[in-house]
Design a protein around this motif. Sequence first.
Motif, PDB file in Angstrom:
ATOM      1  N   ALA A 273      98.236  48.392  -2.095  1.00  0.00           N
ATOM      2  CA  ALA A 273      98.105  49.762  -2.151  1.00  0.00           C
ATOM      3  C   ALA A 273      99.448  50.706  -2.048  1.00  0.00           C
ATOM      4  CB  ALA A 273      97.020  50.350  -1.168  1.00  0.00           C
ATOM      5  N   LYS A 278      96.904  50.540  -7.778  1.00  0.00           N
ATOM      6  CA  LYS A 278      95.595  51.339  -7.553  1.00  0.00           C
ATOM      7  C   LYS A 278      94.156  50.535  -7.657  1.00  0.00           C
ATOM      8  CE  LYS A 278      98.202  54.853  -6.483  1.00  0.00           C
ATOM      9  NZ  LYS A 278      98.133  55.426  -5.184  1.00  0.00           N
ATOM     10  N   ARG A 279      94.326  49.567  -8.685  1.00  0.00           N
ATOM     11  CA  ARG A 279      93.014  48.634  -9.162  1.00  0.00           C
ATOM     12  C   ARG A 279      93.396  47.265  -8.756  1.00  0.00           C
ATOM     13  NH1 ARG A 279      93.040  50.163 -15.090  1.00  0.00           N
ATOM     14  NH2 ARG A 279      95.167  49.460 -14.852  1.00  0.00           N
ATOM     15  N   ARG A 303      88.037  46.136   1.435  1.00  0.00           N
ATOM     16  CA  ARG A 303      88.162  47.500   0.546  1.00  0.00           C
ATOM     17  C   ARG A 303      88.366  48.605   1.304  1.00  0.00           C
ATOM     18  NH1 ARG A 303      84.807  49.741  -3.646  1.00  0.00           N
ATOM     19  NH2 ARG A 303      83.721  47.487  -3.708  1.00  0.00           N
ATOM     20  N   LEU A 307      91.715  50.926   0.357  1.00  0.00           N
ATOM     21  CA  LEU A 307      91.317  52.423  -0.100  1.00  0.00           C
ATOM     22  C   LEU A 307      92.252  53.334   1.051  1.00  0.00           C
ATOM     23  CD1 LEU A 307      87.750  52.572  -0.941  1.00  0.00           C
ATOM     24  CD2 LEU A 307      89.813  52.155  -2.474  1.00  0.00           C
ATOM     25  N   GLY A 310      95.678  53.668   0.154  1.00  0.00           N
ATOM     26  CA  GLY A 310      96.174  54.604  -0.971  1.00  0.00           C
ATOM     27  C   GLY A 310      95.576  53.924  -2.225  1.00  0.00           C
ATOM     28  N   GLY A 311      94.745  52.565  -2.232  1.00  0.00           N
ATOM     29  CA  GLY A 311      94.232  52.309  -3.478  1.00  0.00           C
ATOM     30  C   GLY A 311      93.096  53.082  -4.029  1.00  0.00           C
ATOM     31  N   GLU A 312      92.652  52.940  -5.079  1.00  0.00           N
ATOM     32  CA  GLU A 312      91.493  53.850  -5.667  1.00  0.00           C
ATOM     33  C   GLU A 312      90.201  52.990  -6.094  1.00  0.00           C
ATOM     34  OE1 GLU A 312      93.363  56.063  -8.780  1.00  0.00           O
ATOM     35  OE2 GLU A 312      94.728  57.168  -7.505  1.00  0.00           O
ATOM     36  N   ASP A 313      90.533  51.765  -6.731  1.00  0.00           N
ATOM     37  CA  ASP A 313      89.469  50.931  -7.042  1.00  0.00           C
ATOM     38  C   ASP A 313      89.300  49.369  -6.810  1.00  0.00           C
ATOM     39  OD1 ASP A 313      87.146  50.586  -9.254  1.00  0.00           O
ATOM     40  OD2 ASP A 313      88.544  49.206 -10.106  1.00  0.00           O
TER      41      ASP A 313
END
Length: 355
Positions: A273, A278-279, A303, A307, A310-313
């Motif tokens: 991340a 991001k994914r 998870r 997140l 800085g991750g999104e998915d």
Amino acid sequence: MSKQGVILLNLGSPDSTDVADVRRYLREFLMDGRVLDAPFPIRWFLVNCLILPTRPRESAEAYSEIWREDGSPLILISQAQQAAFAEKLDIPVELGMRYGNPSTAGALRNLLDQGVDDLFIVPMYPHYAMSSYETAVVHLMAAVREQKPDLKTTLLPPFYQDPGYIDALVKKAAPSIKEGNFDKLVFSFHGIPQRHLVKGDPSHDHCLTTPDCCNTCHPAHATCYRHQCAMTVEKFVAAAGLPKEKYMLTFQSRLGREPWLQPYTDKTLEELAEQGNKRVKVMCPAFTADCLETLEEIAMQGRDSFLEAGGEDFEQIPCLNESPDFIDFLAGKVRDWQAGHYETEKATPPAYVER
């Protein structure tokens, strides 16, 4: 005329999320010398004086996060696998857990009560490790010696690179990865201490000693967990057509301060991340049924860590569970056995010695 039967083996689960049940389960699990392989007096002290005073309450909270109304996800999924498996065959199929219930000894007794005298053993572990595959088989064989020493037994070897297993994995993951809409696919395997690799190496002169040992052909690979994990990933990405930059292999669930197999999944997810990935999707091929380590450690803790960094998915791809392709694969192994394609002998893991 002999009567054939099948026993499925898996790790196990507490009977409930009550702290007392979790403590009982953890004591049985951690006192296994193939899990914590310290000498008995040290193991007893570590488990009873350092771990059990606090760990059961923490673990009970984690189990409560994933517990279903009708029980443990691992047990329920394993029972669904057993039922699906039995539908494919015309012989008895029982399920036994290394720790907890339904017990291995009880499953064996059920088979013997049905007149089974020729047993096919299916450890639900694709990879060989003394803390999973080996301990489950050795535990079963102790029950065999006690209940019916002359029982005819045949053992399914680890199937970590079997085309049928790889195909089932690829098909399970296909809905999540077929569009390529992810930055990284993480293959997260259950970790083991590095010393377990050395202990499982019959030569004691290859694993973690030879440069690039996992990719240097050697008889030790028959019982080398890290090599077998790497081979699963290699076969999967070849079948799925994944480019090298789209995937990586990591190890989760370490305990204590000593070196375990690396890279570590939790740290890797944070780093991915932070590096702008991001994914991310995670799959856990060492587990054939979703359990605490996949549903809570990865799908929840993993998870959150990803997140927050800085991750999104994020997606945890479900384990094979009772997917038809996996059940068909295992049923095919039973039919191979019935056709005489396996050498029948007392089911002793290849690296087993008294520890």
